[in-house]
Motif scaffolding. Sequence first.
Motif, short mmCIF file in Angstrom:
data_model
loop_
_atom_site.label_atom_id
_atom_site.label_comp_id
_atom_site.label_asym_id
_atom_site.label_seq_id
_atom_site.Cartn_x
_atom_site.Cartn_y
_atom_site.Cartn_z
N ILE A 55 0.58 -1.10 0.17
CA ILE A 55 0.56 -0.23 -0.03
C ILE A 55 0.94 1.24 -0.11
O ILE A 55 1.31 1.13 0.83
N GLY A 56 0.71 1.98 -0.79
CA GLY A 56 1.89 2.78 -1.17
C GLY A 56 1.70 4.29 -1.34
O GLY A 56 0.48 4.20 -0.85
N ASP A 57 2.18 5.26 -1.86
CA ASP A 57 2.71 6.69 -1.35
C ASP A 57 1.14 7.40 -2.45
O ASP A 57 0.83 7.96 -1.33
N ILE A 58 0.85 6.61 -3.76
CA ILE A 58 -0.37 7.34 -3.89
C ILE A 58 -1.90 7.19 -3.02
O ILE A 58 -2.43 7.50 -3.03
N PHE A 59 -1.68 6.04 -2.74
CA PHE A 59 -3.18 5.13 -2.51
C PHE A 59 -2.85 6.06 -0.55
O PHE A 59 -3.94 6.67 -0.65
N ASN A 60 -1.55 6.34 0.18
CA ASN A 60 -1.70 6.76 1.17
C ASN A 60 -2.60 8.52 0.96
O ASN A 60 -2.51 8.93 1.57
N VAL A 88 -14.59 -3.46 3.73
CA VAL A 88 -14.61 -4.01 2.12
C VAL A 88 -12.66 -3.72 1.84
O VAL A 88 -12.74 -4.54 0.93
N LEU A 89 -12.67 -2.38 2.04
CA LEU A 89 -11.14 -2.57 0.95
C LEU A 89 -10.12 -3.53 1.86
O LEU A 89 -9.25 -3.41 1.21
N ARG A 90 -10.76 -3.99 3.17
CA ARG A 90 -9.84 -4.67 3.87
C ARG A 90 -9.38 -6.00 3.02
O ARG A 90 -8.54 -7.07 2.94
N GLU A 91 -11.25 -6.76 3.13
CA GLU A 91 -11.49 -7.51 2.09
C GLU A 91 -10.44 -7.86 1.04
O GLU A 91 -9.75 -8.59 0.20
N ILE A 92 -10.88 -6.13 -0.16
CA ILE A 92 -9.86 -6.75 -1.36
C ILE A 92 -8.53 -6.52 -1.33
O ILE A 92 -7.26 -7.11 -1.88
N ARG A 93 -8.34 -5.77 0.02
CA ARG A 93 -6.06 -5.65 0.38
C ARG A 93 -5.87 -7.34 0.38
O ARG A 93 -5.15 -7.68 -0.13
N THR A 123 -18.08 3.11 -6.28
CA THR A 123 -17.50 3.67 -6.33
C THR A 123 -16.24 4.15 -6.04
O THR A 123 -14.49 3.99 -6.02
N LEU A 124 -15.93 4.91 -4.69
CA LEU A 124 -14.88 5.15 -3.73
C LEU A 124 -14.05 4.21 -3.26
O LEU A 124 -12.66 3.96 -3.44
N VAL A 125 -14.40 3.31 -2.96
CA VAL A 125 -14.11 2.06 -2.72
C VAL A 125 -13.20 1.62 -4.61
O VAL A 125 -12.13 0.64 -4.03
N ALA A 126 -13.96 1.09 -5.43
CA ALA A 126 -13.70 0.43 -6.71
C ALA A 126 -12.01 1.39 -6.82
O ALA A 126 -10.97 1.15 -7.28
N LEU A 127 -12.25 2.76 -6.68
CA LEU A 127 -11.72 3.72 -7.05
C LEU A 127 -9.99 3.17 -6.26
O LEU A 127 -8.87 3.39 -6.11
N MET A 128 -10.35 2.90 -5.11
CA MET A 128 -9.49 3.18 -3.71
C MET A 128 -8.97 1.54 -4.18
O MET A 128 -7.20 1.56 -4.03
N SER A 129 -9.58 1.08 -4.94
CA SER A 129 -9.18 -0.62 -5.34
C SER A 129 -7.82 -0.30 -6.72
O SER A 129 -6.44 -0.60 -6.42
N LEU A 132 -2.21 -4.87 -17.32
CA LEU A 132 -3.42 -4.44 -16.48
C LEU A 132 -3.14 -5.65 -15.32
O LEU A 132 -3.31 -6.46 -15.64
N GLY A 133 -3.79 -4.73 -14.39
CA GLY A 133 -3.87 -5.71 -13.07
C GLY A 133 -5.15 -5.30 -12.08
O GLY A 133 -5.33 -6.72 -12.06
N LEU A 134 -6.14 -4.75 -12.56
CA LEU A 134 -7.51 -4.74 -12.01
C LEU A 134 -8.22 -4.05 -12.91
O LEU A 134 -8.21 -2.82 -13.50
N ALA A 135 -9.47 -4.91 -13.10
CA ALA A 135 -10.38 -4.79 -14.17
C ALA A 135 -12.13 -3.93 -12.57
O ALA A 135 -12.50 -5.38 -11.90
N VAL A 136 -12.70 -3.32 -12.97
CA VAL A 136 -13.95 -2.69 -11.82
C VAL A 136 -14.96 -2.65 -13.49
O VAL A 136 -15.04 -2.45 -14.25
N ILE A 137 -15.68 -4.36 -12.70
CA ILE A 137 -17.00 -3.55 -13.65
C ILE A 137 -18.15 -3.36 -13.17
O ILE A 137 -18.93 -4.10 -12.01
#
Length: 229
Positions: A19-24, A42-47, A69-75, A157-162
Amino acid sequence: LRFTKLQQRKLGGFRFEIIGDIFNRFYHECLPFELTNAQKRVLREIRADVGSGKQMNRLLQGDVGSGKTLVALMSMLMAVDNGFQACLMAPTEILATQHFETINKLVKPLGLQVDLLTGSTKKKERELIHNRLLTGDTHITIGTHALIEDTVNFSNLGLAVIDEQHRFGVRQRERFGEKGGSPHVLVMSATPIPRTLAIILYGDLSISVIDELPAKRLPIKNCVVDTSY
């Protein structure tokens, strides 16, 4: 992507180790409001999923206005922090544009390149976006079905959100896996349909539920409008 738990154990996924500089920076400097406890859970579950080394295939369910959407963005920022690209596919150009405007505004202080790719994207701009995707200059791409066209290829591509996943078929979701590697997949829905619930019961989807609305959120109103006006 659709696969069983047994298949999931066999399929290796990209490991997001940090969990790096951009997320923090986003969390501490850009968040428009405090996350709810449900969003944090939910973010902990995704993490945990994206750090496990197995391919994530998770449904994020929550009412309209719950903060999916905010959770998706942070993911997606987790992916970017680990050197990967991320994308979000919506079923309509209006919704894709709304997501683009919201996300682009939120991450602007971070200096990330966010692109919008839809059927209405002009040819010249489309070519520029295709090139940025290939070179890795685009960090996050928001779009419609245009994202899964044959001419669209990603560098990493590392993550696709639908979003509104019930509006897409299984084959359409699988197309992201053909863009290279085994990207994690997060599908979102406010109203899971019976087919989605069946997939959950048969073990093809993990599920996260946002069951708490942000504080001071305006109430949602359902209205009937006479079409004769």
